[in-house]
Design an enzyme around this catalytic site. Structure first.
Site, short mmCIF file in Angstrom:
data_model
loop_
_atom_site.label_atom_id
_atom_site.label_comp_id
_atom_site.label_asym_id
_atom_site.label_seq_id
_atom_site.Cartn_x
_atom_site.Cartn_y
_atom_site.Cartn_z
CG HIS A 228 17.65 -2.56 -0.60
ND1 HIS A 228 16.58 -1.69 -0.60
CD2 HIS A 228 18.22 -2.41 -1.84
CE1 HIS A 228 16.50 -1.05 -1.76
NE2 HIS A 228 17.48 -1.49 -2.53
CG HIS A 267 12.00 5.10 4.08
ND1 HIS A 267 12.81 5.98 3.38
CD2 HIS A 267 11.72 4.08 3.24
CE1 HIS A 267 12.99 5.50 2.16
NE2 HIS A 267 12.35 4.36 2.05
CG ASP A 321 9.33 -3.08 2.96
OD1 ASP A 321 9.21 -3.56 1.82
OD2 ASP A 321 10.32 -2.43 3.33
#
Length: 385
Positions: A228, A267, A321
């Protein structure tokens, strides 16, 4: 507790994937088209025009504030940044080597003992607790970093914005307006993202009618997990391993052949380019040019091109990210603080979902389908082999 076996095939959703567990007006994700909205407002508009304080107000109260309301809310955030002396002493005396997410859990749990609204369950009391947590998490993170590196902690500056103040407390000098704004945008982009694992963890805890601190502690615990939070930290590690753009192709193709994950790609929801990644890529480019250091961005762009070429048809694209770590690196944020910074930003999204769900609460109670044996004879201890 499992349920007894039933006749016929059983349908279930592992990890509750795709299961609608709540109705919400806070945010929406269009994974097919790469769209994200907070309370109906596209994330691109908020990144361009809003601030973290205004976005926090929007998420918590459901609408954009008036000028007067925003000034009042921002003033409250600045006032509540100061943590109790006992909490400060606790933070600076903690050992320097644990993961900062563990420190954040300790600090938040400790602060709950000194919260003047800890016994209040009314909406106003809960909202003060929420704003206090959002305001104080940056202070906790910055104080711990200063203490673990042998530096004096720096008290919050009530004249600075939420983003600028964190950078100031972290580094001991006020950031320039440009860098403060870029960090502000990064916080906006991380503030909310639907029913992800940490948000769901907070809601599960809150659904028992536990307190808001406990709910957010559950969220922080979930965010700590490598599936996560913290992927941007591992992106930079990967970029360091590759070393130069000309080595990216070999690295990526070997990783794909060996079925190793390329960090920062793919994702659960987005099957196209993450809209947050698009925005952060622009700022990663800008900071790379500003500091005349294009190593990371050039390796990153090379990886992106290869991954889209190889896996774009499968819906594998950069996520939030991939470029956020490069931005944070240029802002001087230590890598092991990336996930605490994520928590600092996402605290408002967690709190918004908790408040929304518990307003019409029902305790979460999914069930498991039992697949064990129907009957096993109990054998007395002395007869067991």
């Amino acid at each position: 507790m499992g349920v007894l076996k039933e006749k016929g095939p059983i349908e279930y959703s592992k990890g509750l994937e795709g299961v609608i567990a709540a109705l919400s007006s806070i945010s929406a994700i269009d994974g097919k088209n790469g769209k994200l909205i907070y309370r109906g407002i596209p994330i691109e508009m908020l990144a361009k025009y809003s601030t973290y304080e205004e976005t926090a107000y929007l998420l918590l109260y459901g609408e954009l504030p008036t000028k007067e309301a925003l000034e009042k809310f921002s003033a409250q955030m600045r006032e509540l940044r100061v943590i109790p002396k006992k909490v400060e002493e606790c933070i600076v005396e903690l050992p320097p080597n644990p993961h900062p997410m563990d420190i954040l859990k300790v600090a938040l749990a400790h602060s709950a003992l000194y919260d003047p609204d800890r016994q209040k369950c009314c909406r106003e009391g809960v909202m003060r607790k929420v704003i206090r947590i959002i305001a104080q998490l940056p202070t906790m993170i910055a104080y711990y970093h200063r203490a673990r590196t042998g530096q004096e902690v720096i008290p919050p500056d009530p004249e600075l914005s939420h983003a600028a103040n964190f950078l100031y407390m972290l580094h001991g000098k006020k950031p320039d307006e440009e860098e403060a704004r870029i960090f502000d945008i990064a916080l906006i982009l991380h503030a909310e993202h639907g029913l992800n694992a940490s948000t769901f963890a907070a809601m599960v805890t809150a659904s028992t009618l536990s307190d808001i601190n406990s709910a957010l502690l559950s969220a922080i615990g979930a965010l700590k997990g490598p599936l996560h939070g913290g992927a941007n930290e591992r992106v930079l590690k990967m970029l360091d391993e590759i070393g130069s753009p000309d080595k990216a192709e070999e690295y990526v193709l070997n990783a794909l052949k060996e079925k190793r994950r390329i960090m920062g790609f793919g994702h659960r929801v987005y099957k196209t380019y993450d809209p947050r990644a698009k925005i952060l890529k622009e700022y990663a480019e800008y900071l790379s040019d500003k500091y005349n250091d294009r190593k990371y961005i050039e390796i990153g762009e090379r990886i992106e091109n290869i991954m889209i070429r190889e896996l774009g048809k499968k819906g594998i694209f950069p996520n939030v990210d991939f470029y956020s770590g490069i931005v944070y690196q240029f802002l001087g944020i230590p890598r092991d603080l990336f996930t605490p910074v994520f928590a600092m930003a996402r605290s408002v999204g967690w709190a918004a979902h908790v408040c929304e769900y518990t307003a019409n609460n029902r305790i979460f109670r999914p069930r498991a389908y039992y697949i064990g044996p129907d009957y096993v004879e109990y054998v007395q201890l002395e007869k067991r082999r």
